[in-house]
Design a protein around this motif. Structure first.
Motif, short mmCIF file in Angstrom:
data_model
loop_
_atom_site.label_atom_id
_atom_site.label_comp_id
_atom_site.label_asym_id
_atom_site.label_seq_id
_atom_site.Cartn_x
_atom_site.Cartn_y
_atom_site.Cartn_z
N VAL A 80 54.03 -11.66 -42.74
CA VAL A 80 52.62 -11.37 -43.00
C VAL A 80 51.91 -10.94 -41.72
CG1 VAL A 80 50.45 -12.35 -43.85
CG2 VAL A 80 52.62 -13.00 -44.91
N PHE A 81 52.23 -11.60 -40.63
CA PHE A 81 51.62 -11.29 -39.33
C PHE A 81 51.84 -9.82 -38.97
CE2 PHE A 81 51.60 -12.82 -34.60
CZ PHE A 81 50.39 -12.17 -34.41
N ALA A 82 53.09 -9.40 -39.00
CA ALA A 82 53.42 -8.02 -38.64
C ALA A 82 52.86 -7.03 -39.66
CB ALA A 82 54.93 -7.85 -38.51
N GLY A 83 52.93 -7.39 -40.94
CA GLY A 83 52.48 -6.47 -41.98
C GLY A 83 50.99 -6.18 -41.95
N LEU A 84 50.20 -7.15 -41.51
CA LEU A 84 48.74 -7.00 -41.53
C LEU A 84 48.12 -6.81 -40.15
CD1 LEU A 84 47.75 -9.70 -44.20
CD2 LEU A 84 48.18 -7.26 -44.53
N MET A 85 48.94 -6.71 -39.12
CA MET A 85 48.41 -6.62 -37.76
C MET A 85 47.54 -5.38 -37.56
SD MET A 85 49.09 -8.34 -34.73
CE MET A 85 50.85 -8.69 -34.66
N LEU A 86 47.98 -4.25 -38.07
CA LEU A 86 47.18 -3.03 -37.92
C LEU A 86 45.88 -3.12 -38.72
CD1 LEU A 86 49.91 -0.23 -38.05
CD2 LEU A 86 48.78 -1.21 -36.05
N VAL A 87 45.93 -3.84 -39.84
CA VAL A 87 44.72 -4.06 -40.62
C VAL A 87 43.71 -4.85 -39.79
CG1 VAL A 87 43.76 -5.11 -42.70
CG2 VAL A 87 46.00 -3.99 -42.78
N GLY A 88 44.18 -5.90 -39.13
CA GLY A 88 43.29 -6.69 -38.29
C GLY A 88 42.68 -5.87 -37.17
N GLY A 89 43.47 -5.01 -36.56
CA GLY A 89 42.95 -4.16 -35.49
C GLY A 89 41.91 -3.18 -36.00
#
Length: 473
Positions: free
Chosen positions: A51-60
């Motif tokens: 989940v961390f890697a999959g949503l990291m760009l979303v967070g940015g």
């Protein structure tokens, strides 16, 4: 006030790093008490990374649109609440689910940390020192995490390895609300939903394939389909971004030698760190006979050296240059990994300690890499660019666990030696491969981070320094 703000950002990052490091030593205890298989243990680690890697760009991207402070506070709140759920879990499924929610919080919190540091410290010299302190917190978590995890798993209920995040998270939230002041003008840009969806799908599919490849078989229909979906989603993402008026990621960033080479170098560093930590905790306990507490304490000197060097690395970089400093760090880490592979079953801490310390020395020298990349980023894409760097770290870290794990499992299963001897042989063989991969980053770092004759990328050549998040005091 700015340094209090840095303290809040650093504490938030420290909490996410601590959560990774505190759990590895406790995995054997969790396995016994919850009756989990090795696959179940991997999912405790990997559900978070998935989940961390999959949503990291979303967070940015959310940080770029709505402000790093808002997204940081939201991520911190989610992560703290999920830590409470993980600590109170009574089954493997509940623990894995809580870890996945932690990944959501971390995906919001982590990319915004570097963005906030850039906003709080616009002056390059101060920013370099701030990044050094921020990086030192990660190294400190490597010291406290395994030691705390070992002590908890041996003397307390394993749930406390997650519950300790709760008071840290509450204290950090209070400090951030006070010290990290909003200095963000909301831009009414679209969220780029097609870009968010395709990037998340690509990263989740790739991460799933890497996690489940060894179990299902790397050539099975399930895994090949996951890899194919990841590739198709990545192509769709590139097409969407090239045609979007407001792309989530400006793909021209990857034309930058420093950005692309730096992200790849950081990924290789992560490959070594994640893989070595995951399997070394098992090696220390199952082969060398360390107790959980002893295994955790074994990492402390290495991490303390890494923290001290991280704080002073900017001075070293000023003398040697960023490329040479980073290359030296990777060379020391690769050498240390290779030398650890020579420790036999009759080894003790005196045989391990020198190479752990060498590894810590090399790891601390990697801090100028982050500073160099941050210094060349367009300010209005700092959030997503930070997300790209963190995605590189997490995906390559997952590769470290899965690829090295597959090599270790294959070597061990093909051996006719007793179980412990077979594990040791496979572990040593795997370390040699990891050392070669880490050493490959030496020429890459020298090339990517060599001095450039052109000035760093900026949005407006004559722009004034951006407003800081904290006060000017």
């Amino acid at each position: 006030m700015r340094w209090w703000a840095l303290g809040a950002v650093t504490l938030g990052t420290f909490m996410t790093y601590l959560d990774n490091n505190v759990g590895n030593v406790a995995l054997p205890t969790i396995q016994r008490e919850l009756g989990l298989t090795i696959s179940g243990l991997e999912w405790i680690v990997s559900s978070y990374i998935l989940v961390f890697a999959g949503l990291m760009l979303v967070g940015g991207r959310l940080a770029d649109l709505f402000g790093a402070r808002v997204v940081f506070l939201a991520g911190l709140s989610v992560f703290t609440a999920a830590s409470l759920g993980a600590g109170l879990a009574t089954s493997g499924g509940a623990l894995i689910a809580a870890r996945a929610v932690q990944g959501v919080g971390a995906a919001l919190l982590t990319p915004t940390s570097l963005t906030l540091i850039s906003q709080i410290f616009p002056e390059p010299g101060e920013r370099g020192r701030a990044v050094g302190i921020w990086s030192a917190s990660g190294a400190l978590s490597m010291a406290l995490g395994p030691a705390a995890g070992g002590f908890i798993s041996e003397h307390l209920h394993w749930g406390w390895i997650y519950l300790i995040n709760v008071p840290i998270g509450i204290a950090t939230l209070g400090l951030a609300l006070w010290a990290v002041r909003p200095a963000f003008t909301r831009r009414r840009h679209r969220l780029d939903l097609p870009g968010l969806a395709t990037s998340a799908l690509a990263l989740v599919s790739l991460t799933y394939a890497l996690i489940e490849g060894d179990r299902a078989g790397w050539t099975s229909a399930e895994i090949l389909a996951a890899f194919g979906l990841a590739a198709a989603a990545a192509v769709a993402f590139a097409l969407v971004e090239t045609r979007s008026e407001r792309p989530m990621i400006d793909l021209s960033l990857f034309r930058s030698r420093v950005f692309t080479g730096g992200a790849l170098t950081m990924g290789i560093w992560s490959f070594g760190v994640f893989g070595i930590y995951f399997f070394s905790a098992l090696w220390l306990q199952n082969v060398l006979g360390f107790s959980p507490t002893q295994a955790g304490l074994a990492f402390v000197p290495m991490a303390l050296v890494m923290a001290v060097v991280a704080i002073t690395s900017q001075r070293i970089s000023a003398r040697l240059g960023t490329g040479r400093t980073v290359a030296l760090g990777m060379a020391l880490m690769g050498a240390a990994i290779y030398l650890i592979s020579g420790v036999g079953a009759d080894g003790d801490y005196a045989d391990v300690a020198p190479w752990f310390l060498l590894y810590g020395l090399g790891g601390g020298l990697l801090v100028p890499l982050t500073s160099a990349i941050l210094g060349g980023l367009p300010k209005d894409r700092a959030g997503v660019a930070s997300g790209v760097l963190n995605v590189s770290r997490e995906v390559f870290g997952l590769l470290g666990i899965t690829v090295l794990g597959a090599i270790l499992s294959s070597r061990q299963s093909g051996s006719d030696r007793p179980p412990l001897a077979a594990f040791l042989d496979a572990y040593q063989f795997t370390l040699v491969i990891a050392a070669v991969i880490v050493l490959a980053a030496v020429p890459l770092g020298l090339y990517a981070l060599r001095p450039s004759r052109r000035p760093p990328v900026t949005d407006e050549p004559q722009a004034t320094a951006p407003a800081t998040v904290g006060s000017s005091n």
